[in-house]
Design a protein around this motif. Sequence first.
Motif, PDB file in Angstrom:
ATOM      1  N   ARG A 149       0.846  -1.193   0.000  1.00  0.00           N
ATOM      2  CA  ARG A 149       0.000   0.000   0.000  1.00  0.00           C
ATOM      3  C   ARG A 149       0.885   1.249   0.000  1.00  0.00           C
ATOM      4  O   ARG A 149       1.817   1.349   0.796  1.00  0.00           O
ATOM      5  N   GLN A 150       0.583   2.195  -0.905  1.00  0.00           N
ATOM      6  CA  GLN A 150       1.289   3.471  -0.954  1.00  0.00           C
ATOM      7  C   GLN A 150       0.278   4.590  -1.124  1.00  0.00           C
ATOM      8  O   GLN A 150      -0.818   4.377  -1.646  1.00  0.00           O
ATOM      9  N   GLU A 151       0.659   5.772  -0.693  1.00  0.00           N
ATOM     10  CA  GLU A 151      -0.173   6.964  -0.860  1.00  0.00           C
ATOM     11  C   GLU A 151       0.418   7.781  -2.000  1.00  0.00           C
ATOM     12  O   GLU A 151       1.628   7.826  -2.184  1.00  0.00           O
ATOM     13  N   SER A 152      -0.452   8.444  -2.767  1.00  0.00           N
ATOM     14  CA  SER A 152      -0.004   9.224  -3.917  1.00  0.00           C
ATOM     15  C   SER A 152      -0.863  10.471  -4.053  1.00  0.00           C
ATOM     16  O   SER A 152      -1.970  10.540  -3.523  1.00  0.00           O
TER      17      SER A 152
ATOM     18  N   THR B 134      -4.919   6.196  -2.953  1.00  0.00           N
ATOM     19  CA  THR B 134      -4.255   5.068  -2.329  1.00  0.00           C
ATOM     20  C   THR B 134      -3.921   4.100  -3.455  1.00  0.00           C
ATOM     21  O   THR B 134      -4.776   3.773  -4.274  1.00  0.00           O
ATOM     22  N   LEU B 135      -2.677   3.693  -3.517  1.00  0.00           N
ATOM     23  CA  LEU B 135      -2.226   2.743  -4.533  1.00  0.00           C
ATOM     24  C   LEU B 135      -2.029   1.386  -3.872  1.00  0.00           C
ATOM     25  O   LEU B 135      -1.367   1.281  -2.846  1.00  0.00           O
ATOM     26  N   MET B 136      -2.614   0.372  -4.455  1.00  0.00           N
ATOM     27  CA  MET B 136      -2.411  -0.990  -3.995  1.00  0.00           C
ATOM     28  C   MET B 136      -1.642  -1.704  -5.097  1.00  0.00           C
ATOM     29  O   MET B 136      -2.151  -1.869  -6.211  1.00  0.00           O
ATOM     30  N   ILE B 137      -0.411  -2.104  -4.801  1.00  0.00           N
ATOM     31  CA  ILE B 137       0.483  -2.688  -5.797  1.00  0.00           C
ATOM     32  C   ILE B 137       0.575  -4.193  -5.556  1.00  0.00           C
ATOM     33  O   ILE B 137       0.995  -4.633  -4.478  1.00  0.00           O
ATOM     34  N   CYS B 138       0.179  -4.962  -6.546  1.00  0.00           N
ATOM     35  CA  CYS B 138       0.201  -6.420  -6.428  1.00  0.00           C
ATOM     36  C   CYS B 138       1.640  -6.899  -6.264  1.00  0.00           C
ATOM     37  O   CYS B 138       2.513  -6.545  -7.056  1.00  0.00           O
ATOM     38  N   LEU B 139       1.882  -7.700  -5.241  1.00  0.00           N
ATOM     39  CA  LEU B 139       3.233  -8.210  -5.000  1.00  0.00           C
ATOM     40  C   LEU B 139       3.620  -9.314  -5.987  1.00  0.00           C
ATOM     41  O   LEU B 139       4.801  -9.605  -6.147  1.00  0.00           O
ATOM     42  N   GLN B 140       2.645  -9.898  -6.636  1.00  0.00           N
ATOM     43  CA  GLN B 140       2.941 -10.986  -7.580  1.00  0.00           C
ATOM     44  C   GLN B 140       3.308 -10.461  -8.970  1.00  0.00           C
ATOM     45  O   GLN B 140       4.299 -10.874  -9.546  1.00  0.00           O
ATOM     46  N   CYS B 141       2.507  -9.523  -9.504  1.00  0.00           N
ATOM     47  CA  CYS B 141       2.765  -9.056 -10.879  1.00  0.00           C
ATOM     48  C   CYS B 141       3.057  -7.559 -10.973  1.00  0.00           C
ATOM     49  O   CYS B 141       3.346  -7.056 -12.048  1.00  0.00           O
ATOM     50  N   ARG B 142       2.963  -6.830  -9.848  1.00  0.00           N
ATOM     51  CA  ARG B 142       3.249  -5.390  -9.755  1.00  0.00           C
ATOM     52  C   ARG B 142       2.187  -4.505 -10.417  1.00  0.00           C
ATOM     53  O   ARG B 142       2.417  -3.317 -10.635  1.00  0.00           O
ATOM     54  N   TYR B 143       1.019  -5.041 -10.734  1.00  0.00           N
ATOM     55  CA  TYR B 143      -0.075  -4.227 -11.264  1.00  0.00           C
ATOM     56  C   TYR B 143      -0.509  -3.239 -10.185  1.00  0.00           C
ATOM     57  O   TYR B 143      -0.579  -3.584  -9.005  1.00  0.00           O
ATOM     58  N   VAL B 144      -0.815  -1.993 -10.576  1.00  0.00           N
ATOM     59  CA  VAL B 144      -1.189  -0.958  -9.618  1.00  0.00           C
ATOM     60  C   VAL B 144      -2.683  -0.665  -9.713  1.00  0.00           C
ATOM     61  O   VAL B 144      -3.190  -0.319 -10.781  1.00  0.00           O
TER      62      VAL B 144
END
Length: 56
Positions: A16-19, A33-43
């Motif tokens: 989770r990141q803030e932007s 709020t950005l949720m970045i998939c740890l498996q494929c890095r899709y945002v």
Amino acid sequence: MDQLACPLCQGTEFERQESRQDSRWGFTSHRMTLMICLQCRYVLHFSDGHSFFDFD
């Protein structure tokens, strides 16, 4: 309650990141709020709302 899943790989673990993004002319600011998939890095982008006077 359903668990968030990546639309590309169906992964369920996210970073989770803030932007913040300014509008084209700089009059408004959009917090996200950005949720970045740890498996494929899709945002995935989720709006935190915006305001005409949101400059912080």
